[in-house]
Scaffold this motif. Structure first.
Motif, PDB file in Angstrom:
ATOM      1  N   THR A  13       0.822  -1.217   0.000  1.00 53.64           N
ATOM      2  CA  THR A  13       0.000   0.000   0.000  1.00 53.64           C
ATOM      3  C   THR A  13       0.853   1.263   0.000  1.00 53.64           C
ATOM      4  O   THR A  13       0.348   2.352  -0.255  1.00 53.64           O
ATOM      5  CB  THR A  13      -0.918   0.024   1.235  1.00 53.64           C
ATOM      6  N   ALA A  14       2.135   1.124   0.304  1.00 52.65           N
ATOM      7  CA  ALA A  14       3.039   2.275   0.363  1.00 52.65           C
ATOM      8  C   ALA A  14       4.375   1.909  -0.258  1.00 52.65           C
ATOM      9  O   ALA A  14       4.733   0.723  -0.348  1.00 52.65           O
ATOM     10  CB  ALA A  14       3.232   2.748   1.801  1.00 52.65           C
ATOM     11  N   LEU A  15       5.109   2.922  -0.674  1.00 50.28           N
ATOM     12  CA  LEU A  15       6.459   2.740  -1.207  1.00 50.28           C
ATOM     13  C   LEU A  15       7.363   3.760  -0.545  1.00 50.28           C
ATOM     14  O   LEU A  15       7.033   4.947  -0.480  1.00 50.28           O
ATOM     15  CB  LEU A  15       6.470   2.919  -2.720  1.00 50.28           C
ATOM     16  N   MET A  16       8.502   3.285  -0.041  1.00 48.42           N
ATOM     17  CA  MET A  16       9.509   4.154   0.557  1.00 48.42           C
ATOM     18  C   MET A  16      10.555   4.470  -0.502  1.00 48.42           C
ATOM     19  O   MET A  16      11.070   3.574  -1.161  1.00 48.42           O
ATOM     20  CB  MET A  16      10.169   3.438   1.748  1.00 48.42           C
ATOM     21  N   CYS A  17      10.878   5.766  -0.655  1.00 46.81           N
ATOM     22  CA  CYS A  17      11.855   6.165  -1.672  1.00 46.81           C
ATOM     23  C   CYS A  17      12.926   7.065  -1.057  1.00 46.81           C
ATOM     24  O   CYS A  17      12.619   7.951  -0.254  1.00 46.81           O
ATOM     25  CB  CYS A  17      11.163   6.897  -2.821  1.00 46.81           C
ATOM     26  N   PHE A  18      14.169   6.823  -1.450  1.00 42.45           N
ATOM     27  CA  PHE A  18      15.268   7.731  -1.153  1.00 42.45           C
ATOM     28  C   PHE A  18      15.693   8.350  -2.472  1.00 42.45           C
ATOM     29  O   PHE A  18      16.001   7.635  -3.429  1.00 42.45           O
ATOM     30  CB  PHE A  18      16.441   7.001  -0.499  1.00 42.45           C
ATOM     31  N   ALA A  19      15.694   9.673  -2.547  1.00 39.33           N
ATOM     32  CA  ALA A  19      15.992  10.380  -3.786  1.00 39.33           C
ATOM     33  C   ALA A  19      17.061  11.439  -3.521  1.00 39.33           C
ATOM     34  O   ALA A  19      16.847  12.362  -2.735  1.00 39.33           O
ATOM     35  CB  ALA A  19      14.734  11.034  -4.345  1.00 39.33           C
ATOM     36  N   LEU A  20      18.209  11.260  -4.168  1.00 39.41           N
ATOM     37  CA  LEU A  20      19.333  12.167  -3.967  1.00 39.41           C
ATOM     38  C   LEU A  20      19.860  12.658  -5.308  1.00 39.41           C
ATOM     39  O   LEU A  20      19.707  11.991  -6.325  1.00 39.41           O
ATOM     40  CB  LEU A  20      20.454  11.458  -3.204  1.00 39.41           C
ATOM     41  N   PRO A  21      20.500  13.825  -5.318  1.00 41.55           N
ATOM     42  CA  PRO A  21      21.078  14.323  -6.575  1.00 41.55           C
ATOM     43  C   PRO A  21      22.252  13.421  -7.018  1.00 41.55           C
ATOM     44  O   PRO A  21      22.903  12.805  -6.167  1.00 41.55           O
ATOM     45  CB  PRO A  21      21.613  15.699  -6.188  1.00 41.55           C
ATOM     46  N   ARG A  22      22.516  13.399  -8.328  1.00 42.89           N
ATOM     47  CA  ARG A  22      21.655  13.977  -9.349  1.00 42.89           C
ATOM     48  C   ARG A  22      20.479  13.048  -9.561  1.00 42.89           C
ATOM     49  O   ARG A  22      20.656  11.846  -9.678  1.00 42.89           O
ATOM     50  CB  ARG A  22      22.440  14.177 -10.625  1.00 42.89           C
ATOM     51  N   HIS A  23      19.273  13.593  -9.606  1.00 44.73           N
ATOM     52  CA  HIS A  23      18.071  12.773  -9.578  1.00 44.73           C
ATOM     53  C   HIS A  23      17.876  12.029 -10.908  1.00 44.73           C
ATOM     54  O   HIS A  23      17.706  12.657 -11.950  1.00 44.73           O
ATOM     55  CB  HIS A  23      16.852  13.657  -9.299  1.00 44.73           C
ATOM     56  N   PRO A  24      17.893  10.696 -10.870  1.00 41.12           N
ATOM     57  CA  PRO A  24      17.693   9.944 -12.110  1.00 41.12           C
ATOM     58  C   PRO A  24      16.265  10.126 -12.649  1.00 41.12           C
ATOM     59  O   PRO A  24      15.298  10.068 -11.876  1.00 41.12           O
ATOM     60  CB  PRO A  24      17.921   8.483 -11.690  1.00 41.12           C
ATOM     61  N   ARG A  25      16.148  10.349 -13.925  1.00 40.52           N
ATOM     62  CA  ARG A  25      14.832  10.460 -14.541  1.00 40.52           C
ATOM     63  C   ARG A  25      14.005   9.204 -14.252  1.00 40.52           C
ATOM     64  O   ARG A  25      12.793   9.279 -14.029  1.00 40.52           O
ATOM     65  CB  ARG A  25      14.981  10.650 -16.053  1.00 40.52           C
ATOM     66  N   GLU A  26      14.671   8.060 -14.234  1.00 40.65           N
ATOM     67  CA  GLU A  26      13.974   6.799 -14.022  1.00 40.65           C
ATOM     68  C   GLU A  26      13.314   6.735 -12.652  1.00 40.65           C
ATOM     69  O   GLU A  26      12.245   6.135 -12.497  1.00 40.65           O
ATOM     70  CB  GLU A  26      14.960   5.632 -14.193  1.00 40.65           C
ATOM     71  N   CYS A  27      13.923   7.366 -11.664  1.00 42.38           N
ATOM     72  CA  CYS A  27      13.328   7.369 -10.327  1.00 42.38           C
ATOM     73  C   CYS A  27      12.049   8.203 -10.316  1.00 42.38           C
ATOM     74  O   CYS A  27      11.031   7.798  -9.742  1.00 42.38           O
ATOM     75  CB  CYS A  27      14.334   7.932  -9.316  1.00 42.38           C
ATOM     76  N   VAL A  28      12.101   9.367 -10.954  1.00 46.95           N
ATOM     77  CA  VAL A  28      10.917  10.221 -11.034  1.00 46.95           C
ATOM     78  C   VAL A  28       9.781   9.483 -11.746  1.00 46.95           C
ATOM     79  O   VAL A  28       8.621   9.493 -11.302  1.00 46.95           O
ATOM     80  CB  VAL A  28      11.251  11.542 -11.765  1.00 46.95           C
ATOM     81  N   GLU A  29      10.116   8.817 -12.841  1.00 45.50           N
ATOM     82  CA  GLU A  29       9.105   8.087 -13.603  1.00 45.50           C
ATOM     83  C   GLU A  29       8.545   6.916 -12.794  1.00 45.50           C
ATOM     84  O   GLU A  29       7.349   6.615 -12.854  1.00 45.50           O
ATOM     85  CB  GLU A  29       9.712   7.594 -14.915  1.00 45.50           C
ATOM     86  N   ALA A  30       9.406   6.251 -12.019  1.00 45.07           N
ATOM     87  CA  ALA A  30       8.951   5.125 -11.204  1.00 45.07           C
ATOM     88  C   ALA A  30       7.979   5.582 -10.121  1.00 45.07           C
ATOM     89  O   ALA A  30       6.980   4.903  -9.834  1.00 45.07           O
ATOM     90  CB  ALA A  30      10.145   4.410 -10.571  1.00 45.07           C
ATOM     91  N   LEU A  31       8.241   6.746  -9.516  1.00 43.16           N
ATOM     92  CA  LEU A  31       7.333   7.258  -8.492  1.00 43.16           C
ATOM     93  C   LEU A  31       5.997   7.657  -9.102  1.00 43.16           C
ATOM     94  O   LEU A  31       4.936   7.426  -8.498  1.00 43.16           O
ATOM     95  CB  LEU A  31       7.959   8.461  -7.787  1.00 43.16           C
ATOM     96  N   ALA A  32       6.051   8.252 -10.285  1.00 45.29           N
ATOM     97  CA  ALA A  32       4.798   8.603 -10.960  1.00 45.29           C
ATOM     98  C   ALA A  32       3.991   7.342 -11.244  1.00 45.29           C
ATOM     99  O   ALA A  32       2.757   7.319 -11.054  1.00 45.29           O
ATOM    100  CB  ALA A  32       5.091   9.351 -12.260  1.00 45.29           C
ATOM    101  N   TYR A  33       4.664   6.297 -11.652  1.00 43.85           N
ATOM    102  CA  TYR A  33       3.980   5.032 -11.947  1.00 43.85           C
ATOM    103  C   TYR A  33       3.410   4.423 -10.666  1.00 43.85           C
ATOM    104  O   TYR A  33       2.258   3.967 -10.640  1.00 43.85           O
ATOM    105  CB  TYR A  33       4.954   4.051 -12.596  1.00 43.85           C
ATOM    106  N   ALA A  34       4.212   4.420  -9.589  1.00 44.10           N
ATOM    107  CA  ALA A  34       3.757   3.847  -8.318  1.00 44.10           C
ATOM    108  C   ALA A  34       2.517   4.561  -7.809  1.00 44.10           C
ATOM    109  O   ALA A  34       1.555   3.931  -7.343  1.00 44.10           O
ATOM    110  CB  ALA A  34       4.875   3.916  -7.283  1.00 44.10           C
ATOM    111  N   GLY A  35       2.519   5.882  -7.906  1.00 43.40           N
ATOM    112  CA  GLY A  35       1.344   6.642  -7.490  1.00 43.40           C
ATOM    113  C   GLY A  35       0.132   6.310  -8.336  1.00 43.40           C
ATOM    114  O   GLY A  35      -0.994   6.210  -7.823  1.00 43.40           O
TER     115      GLY A  35
END
Length: 281
Positions: free
Chosen positions: A181-203
């Motif tokens: 039901t939840a996803l924990m994410c650690f996001a640090l620079p430089r921010h990978p585009r793939e991480c942003v896309e994965a969070l959008a998908y998870a949401g």
């Protein structure tokens, strides 16, 4: 950050700017040669830093100046004040400055935690997700692995997602189908585009996203339901991340508080570890 030396002032000038590795190299060189920096030509600085002259120009623009001449004029304007104050108090070398910057970051985190509400909410979300996917790519992968290692001692099903590629979204799908039901994410620079896309998908798949990021304005912010900021240090060639790491441990504590059998699981692990002789006392 304390310190009135030329190096300290240069450090403050660079703070708050997202610099590329090449630009960090230039900044690092300028801090090392702080006394000479206001008088170096772009060609001289490029040679000292081992980069191209256009890279020096782009570096100055990244700091908000029209070009390198404008940056050099600014440094010359503040240089007399630096020289006058250099003997007025303590001065610190570049390594000490990096440590002191991290101390400031930890103080800011302490101030943030004066309101425990967001962390407590995050703890409830993470404890209630079965399984619990933990995402961290590239620079943030070690944070995800560290969090996942300890979380697995008290949470029954932790799934660390520390590699990108075509399987990443499949693994998010798998966790969702298994009941996450939840996803924990650690996001640090430089921010990978793939991480942003994965969070959008998870949401989009209905997961509540809890994120530890370097800033509330990080690219992942718009795809996070609960974002907890923890500043990083940028004074060295590579970021220092003491505050995000500590915030991760705080989240683990909050999660343990929401898991009624957390202490029993820890004690059970200690018994098994002793029986197997896992650790040297």
């Amino acid at each position: 950050m304390s310190g009135s030396s030329p190096a300290a002032r240069l450090q403050r000038l660079f703070e708050g700017h997202r610099l590329t590795p090449t630009q960090r190299r230039i900044a690092h060189c300028m801090v090392r040669r702080a006394a000479d920096a206001p008088f170096l030509s772009s060609v001289e600085l490029a040679e000292l830093a081992g980069v191209s002259q256009p890279s020096v120009t782009r570096f100055a623009v990244a700091l908000g100046f029209d070009g390198y001449p404008a940056l050099r004029r600014h440094l010359r304007e503040v240089a007399p004040a630096d020289a006058a104050q250099e003997d007025a108090g303590e001065t610190y070398n570049e390594y000490q400055q990096a440590v002191r910057a991290e101390i400031e970051n930890l103080q800011h985190l302490s101030d943030l935690l004066a309101d425990p509400g967001p962390v407590e909410r995050a703890g409830r979300l993470l404890a209630g997700s079965r399984p619990l996917p933990v995402l961290g790519l590239r620079a943030a992968s070690s944070q995800a692995r560290g969090f996942g290692y300890f979380a697995a001692k008290v949470h029954p099903d932790v799934r660390v997602l520390d590699e990108g590629g075509s399987m990443l979204l499949d693994r998010i799908d798998s966790a969702r189908r298994a009941g996450a039901t939840a996803l924990m994410c650690f996001a640090l620079p430089r921010h990978p585009r793939e991480c942003v896309e994965a969070l959008a998908y998870a949401g989009g798949q209905g997961l509540t996203v809890v994120t530890v990021a370097d800033s509330a304005f990080a690219p992942v912010a718009k795809h996070s339901d609960l974002l907890l900021p923890a500043a990083i240090g940028s004074g060295l060639s590579f970021d220092t991340v003491c505050a995000p790491m500590l915030l991760g441990r705080v989240l683990l504590e909050a999660m343990c508080d929401e898991l009624p059998d957390a202490q029993a699981r820890l004690e059970e692990f200690d018994v098994r570890a002793a029986a197997r002789g896992l650790f040297v006392e």
